[in-house]
Design a protein around this motif. Structure first.
Motif, mmCIF file in Angstrom:
data_model
loop_
_atom_site.group_PDB
_atom_site.id
_atom_site.type_symbol
_atom_site.label_atom_id
_atom_site.label_comp_id
_atom_site.label_asym_id
_atom_site.label_seq_id
_atom_site.Cartn_x
_atom_site.Cartn_y
_atom_site.Cartn_z
ATOM 1 N N VAL A 267 75.083 14.271 98.915
ATOM 2 C CA VAL A 267 75.902 13.262 98.243
ATOM 3 C C VAL A 267 77.085 12.927 99.138
ATOM 4 O O VAL A 267 77.827 13.822 99.547
ATOM 5 N N THR B 8 77.986 18.262 91.802
ATOM 6 C CA THR B 8 77.304 16.982 91.614
ATOM 7 C C THR B 8 76.412 16.970 90.368
ATOM 8 O O THR B 8 75.978 15.915 89.938
ATOM 9 N N THR C 189 76.851 13.283 89.660
ATOM 10 C CA THR C 189 75.832 12.236 89.588
ATOM 11 C C THR C 189 74.915 12.442 88.396
ATOM 12 O O THR C 189 74.215 11.517 87.989
ATOM 13 N N ARG D 103 80.506 8.026 90.090
ATOM 14 C CA ARG D 103 79.239 8.250 90.797
ATOM 15 C C ARG D 103 78.104 8.619 89.831
ATOM 16 O O ARG D 103 76.978 8.849 90.270
#
Length: 379
Positions: free
Chosen positions: A104, A113, A138, A161
């Motif tokens: 990422v 993430t 994410t 994100r």
């Protein structure tokens, strides 16, 4: 503890005898087979270290701000069993339910993430606002937490994100917030099997990359927003709204996007839905069952990529078009037009022949195999 060597020291250890420095060698020597093999092994080890050392070091990292946010989440859930591995002495990237992905951009392997809190009935309370303090997330998943209650916190709009938002099989309630439209990176929203109520926010149509919206098995009311025609026309999201209390006619504008999957089953929707069909469309899945839809099926043409068609328990009239048998029969597990007001002979062909009486019965005057033969009055 991983012992680190400089490149020069590794080279010396590889190409020169232990305790022998390069300047001490005065005569060229012939390498033995054993020595050559050792050199090859150590060279391979050196290359391995060069390639993977950045990942080994990154895996031991834990961004202090992410760690603080995670410990705040743990505290908000009263240190439930799920969070046993979440200790101050361990790197947060090694905790259960945490993912740190060095691929990422900007995360360098030390940033969180992915956050997964799954299948734990001991977790009680609401979603902590601290989830918004993990800026590299994410994927955020709270799944099968029957005692997770309350609303979706607005702090998640800080997750710029975030791609996957999955809050399913919980006891969340209140309206589905329109501020979800403020996270443009979202590709999948799954809020299924909760207690959300109120109407569907039309602002969701502003999401530029959305691929799936699943609000099934909630308590949603009102109509489907006409603004949903603003989704990408050629690749709108799969729209899964079954098992709610939605009502009213479908906006005609919903016939413009080429839906890949649209499931509106088990609601109180009414009126015409024929514009969802079309031989030129790439739609693969249409489930309109258990509503109050009323339209003439005779005038419908079916997408050639269709694999699921369920229209049972509506007020659909007309006859079954013979064109249904032009659909690819390779994979077609569901076809059901039972409990409607259809008439006429069931057209013979590879699709219609795949299904038994249950797919056709309880219609006004539908006939022909697998139902009883038609009479002159029925044709």
């Amino acid at each position: 503890m991983l012992k680190l060597y400089t490149i020069s020291s590794l080279l010396r250890r590889t190409y020169y005898p232990i305790n022998t420095e390069p300047h001490a060698i005065t005569q060229p020597t012939t390498l033995s087979k054993e020595r050559a093999a050792n050199i090859a092994i150590m060279s391979s080890t050196f290359i391995y270290i060069l390639l993977f050392l950045p990942f080994l070091i990154a895996a031991d990292k834990c961004n202090k701000y992410d760690k603080r946010a995670l410990l705040s989440i743990k505290s908000a859930f009263n240190n439930a069993y799920h969070f046993t591995s979440w200790t101050s002495s361990a790197a947060c990237c090694d905790w259960y339910g945490i993912e740190c992905d060095p691929t990422v951009p900007g995360s360098d392997g030390s940033r969180v993430t992915g956050l997964f809190v799954i299948d734990d009935s001991t977790i009680t309370g609401s979603i902590p606002s601290a989830v918004g303090d993990l800026p590299f997330l994410t994927s955020l998943r709270f799944h099968k937490l029957p005692n997770l209650t309350g609303n979706i916190p607005s702090s998640i709009t800080r997750l710029t994100r975030l791609s996957i938002l999955l809050f399913s099989w919980n006891s969340l309630s209140g309206p589905i917030p329109s501020f979800l439209s403020q996270i443009p990176s979202l590709t999948d929203i799954d809020l299924s099997f909760n207690k959300f109520s109120g109407s569907i926010p039309p602002e969701l149509a502003k999401l530029p990359s959305i691929q799936q919206i699943d609000f099934s098995c909630n308590r949603l009311t009102g109509s489907i927003p006409a603004e949903f025609d603003n989704f990408n026309k050629s690749s709108p999201p799969d729209l899964i709204l079954n098992h709610n209390n939605l009502s009213g006619n479908l906006p005609v504008s919903l016939g413009v996007p080429v839906w890949g999957k649209i499931d509106l089953s088990r609601n109180n929707l009414t009126g015409d839905a024929s514009f969802l069909f079309g031989a030129g469309k790439s739609t693969r899945y249409i489930d309109l069952s258990r509503n109050e839809f009323a339209f003439d099926l005779s005038r419908v043409t079916f997408p050639v990529n269709l694999t699921v068609l369920d229209l049972n328990h509506n007020k659909i009239t007309g006859s079954i078009p013979a064109q249904i048998n032009q659909v690819d029969p390779t994979y077609f597990p569901v076809f059901n037009v039972s409990y409607n007001r259809l008439c006429g002979e069931i057209p013979a062909g590879p699709i219609t022949a795949m299904f038994g009486v249950d797919s056709y019965f309880h219609n006004k005057c539908l006939c022909g195999s697998p139902l009883p033969p038609c009479t002159s009055r029925q044709i």
